[in-house]
Scaffold this motif. Structure first.
Motif, short mmCIF file in Angstrom:
data_model
loop_
_atom_site.label_atom_id
_atom_site.label_comp_id
_atom_site.label_asym_id
_atom_site.label_seq_id
_atom_site.Cartn_x
_atom_site.Cartn_y
_atom_site.Cartn_z
N UNK A 30 0.79 -1.22 0.00
CA UNK A 30 0.00 0.00 0.00
C UNK A 30 0.83 1.27 0.00
N UNK A 31 2.12 1.18 0.34
CA UNK A 31 2.98 2.36 0.34
C UNK A 31 3.11 2.85 -1.10
N UNK A 32 2.87 4.13 -1.31
CA UNK A 32 2.88 4.71 -2.65
C UNK A 32 3.80 5.93 -2.65
N UNK A 33 4.63 6.02 -3.66
CA UNK A 33 5.62 7.09 -3.75
C UNK A 33 5.93 7.40 -5.20
N UNK A 34 6.62 8.51 -5.41
CA UNK A 34 7.09 8.84 -6.75
C UNK A 34 8.55 9.25 -6.66
N UNK A 35 9.26 8.98 -7.74
CA UNK A 35 10.66 9.35 -7.80
C UNK A 35 10.78 10.81 -8.20
N UNK A 54 9.11 11.37 -3.23
CA UNK A 54 8.03 12.00 -2.47
C UNK A 54 7.04 10.91 -2.10
N UNK A 55 6.61 10.93 -0.87
CA UNK A 55 5.61 9.96 -0.42
C UNK A 55 4.24 10.44 -0.86
N UNK A 56 3.51 9.58 -1.55
CA UNK A 56 2.17 9.90 -2.02
C UNK A 56 1.13 9.38 -1.03
N UNK A 57 1.34 8.15 -0.52
CA UNK A 57 0.40 7.57 0.43
C UNK A 57 1.16 6.63 1.37
N UNK A 58 1.05 6.91 2.65
CA UNK A 58 1.64 6.06 3.68
C UNK A 58 0.61 5.92 4.81
N UNK A 59 -0.58 5.51 4.40
CA UNK A 59 -1.71 5.42 5.34
C UNK A 59 -1.41 4.54 6.55
#
Length: 101
Positions: A30-35, A54-59
C-alpha cells in the motif's frame, strides 16, 4: 535487505499528470511514492543509483528506514534496466559546447 515486493504504476491523487509506484504485497503493501531526481554515480568501479522521492500515500505509517529506501532503489534499478535493456540511448544529442560565443 528484504525481498523486492511486487509493485504497479499508480496515479498521483492530486495531479493526474504525475505517476507513482504502489507496492502491492509484502511488508510495505500500500505504500505509494514517486521518484524525483535520479542520478547515477560510479563508486569504486560500480554504478550507484541516487534518487529523491516524495511519499504519495503512507496510510499505514510505515517507517521510512533504510530497508524501505533500499526497496525503492531496487524497484528503480529494475525500471531503468527494463527501459534500456535493448541498449538504446533515448537521449537527444546535446553538444558539449554551445555554437554561440
Amino acid at each position: 535487505m528484504s525481498e523486492k515486493p511486487e509493485y504497479k504504476f499508480a496515479e498521483h491523487p492530486s495531479d493526474d499528470s504525475m505517476g507513482a509506484i504502489r507496492i502491492t504485497n509484502g511488508k510495505f503493501k500500500g505504500f505509494t511514492y514517486q521518484y524525483g531526481v535520479v542520478s547515477l554515480d560510479e563508486v569504486d568501479g560500480a554504478c550507484k543509483v541516487n534518487f529523491t522521492y516524495d511519499i504519495v500515500d503512507n496510510e499505514k505509517g510505515y517507517p521510512i528506514n533504510q530497508e524501505l529506501i533500499d526497496i525503492m532503489g531496487s524497484i528503480l534499478t529494475e525500471l531503468i534496466d527494463e527501459r534500456y535493456k535493448d541498449g538504446s540511448d533515448y537521449r537527444t544529442n546535446y553538444p558539449d559546447e554551445s555554437d554561440t560565443e
